[in-house]
Design a protein around this motif. Structure first.
Motif, PDB file in Angstrom:
ATOM      1  N   SER A  14       0.699  -1.267   0.095  1.00  0.00           N
ATOM      2  CA  SER A  14      -0.239   0.506  -0.162  1.00  0.00           C
ATOM      3  C   SER A  14       0.663   0.966  -0.136  1.00  0.00           C
ATOM      4  O   SER A  14       1.889   1.043   0.425  1.00  0.00           O
ATOM      5  N   PRO A  15       0.295   2.734  -0.280  1.00  0.00           N
ATOM      6  CA  PRO A  15       1.737   3.504  -0.099  1.00  0.00           C
ATOM      7  C   PRO A  15       1.670   3.814   1.694  1.00  0.00           C
ATOM      8  O   PRO A  15       2.883   4.246   1.238  1.00  0.00           O
ATOM      9  N   ASP A  16       1.618   3.499   2.467  1.00  0.00           N
ATOM     10  CA  ASP A  16       2.059   3.392   4.029  1.00  0.00           C
ATOM     11  C   ASP A  16       2.819   2.319   3.626  1.00  0.00           C
ATOM     12  O   ASP A  16       2.930   2.459   4.948  1.00  0.00           O
ATOM     13  N   GLY A  17       3.012   1.562   2.882  1.00  0.00           N
ATOM     14  CA  GLY A  17       3.586   0.469   2.931  1.00  0.00           C
ATOM     15  C   GLY A  17       3.453  -0.929   3.601  1.00  0.00           C
ATOM     16  O   GLY A  17       4.666  -2.202   4.142  1.00  0.00           O
ATOM     17  N   ASN A  18       2.412  -0.922   3.478  1.00  0.00           N
ATOM     18  CA  ASN A  18       1.375  -1.992   4.237  1.00  0.00           C
ATOM     19  C   ASN A  18       1.254  -3.320   3.104  1.00  0.00           C
ATOM     20  O   ASN A  18       0.947  -2.830   1.970  1.00  0.00           O
ATOM     21  N   PRO A  19       1.413  -4.439   3.811  1.00  0.00           N
ATOM     22  CA  PRO A  19       0.824  -5.824   2.461  1.00  0.00           C
ATOM     23  C   PRO A  19      -0.634  -5.023   2.538  1.00  0.00           C
ATOM     24  O   PRO A  19      -1.347  -4.618   2.750  1.00  0.00           O
ATOM     25  N   CYS A  20      -1.055  -5.510   0.923  1.00  0.00           N
ATOM     26  CA  CYS A  20      -2.125  -6.074   0.434  1.00  0.00           C
ATOM     27  C   CYS A  20      -2.574  -7.065   0.366  1.00  0.00           C
ATOM     28  O   CYS A  20      -1.849  -8.194   0.094  1.00  0.00           O
ATOM     29  N   PHE A  21      -4.236  -7.388   0.857  1.00  0.00           N
ATOM     30  CA  PHE A  21      -4.607  -9.001   0.422  1.00  0.00           C
ATOM     31  C   PHE A  21      -5.968  -9.042  -0.671  1.00  0.00           C
ATOM     32  O   PHE A  21      -6.483  -7.433  -0.823  1.00  0.00           O
TER      33      PHE A  21
END
Length: 109
Positions: A14-21
């Motif tokens: 994600s733009p925040d650096g979090n994983p996307c599922f």
């Protein structure tokens, strides 16, 4: 790929650096884009491995070249690990496998 409805780890953050599922049957538009991106990411890793071999074989590298190679290899390794985790999580687990067999086959990479 999988029709289990389990969440798929996507090959981007994600733009925040979090994983996307993604939850779905594996046949939708986003799943196809993710499949294509995984193939491209693995292709980049293959090219980087070849380049690293050429650089190291030449034995005439500068510290800057080695540093850049290490940075690029690290980024590629992170990407390849993410693809492996995503694909491993989508592998079917048979009911006749013991608890230990499932952990070894699908445990952390």
């Amino acid at each position: 790929m999988s029709s289990t409805g389990a969440a798929r780890l996507l090959p981007w953050l994600s733009p925040d650096g979090n994983p996307c599922f993604l939850v779905g049957d594996g046949a939708g538009f986003v799943s196809r884009i993710a499949d294509e991106m995984e193939v491209a990411q693995l292709g980049v890793a293959d090219e980087l491995i070849e380049e690293a071999g050429r650089i190291l074989d030449a034995r005439t590298w500068t510290p800057g070249e080695i540093h850049l190679l290490a940075v690029e290899l690290t980024a590629s390794l992170v990407t390849v690990r993410r693809v492996a985790e995503s694909r491993g999580a989508r592998l079917p687990v048979s009911d006749d496998e013991g608890c230990d067999a499932g952990v070894g086959a699908r445990g952390s990479v």
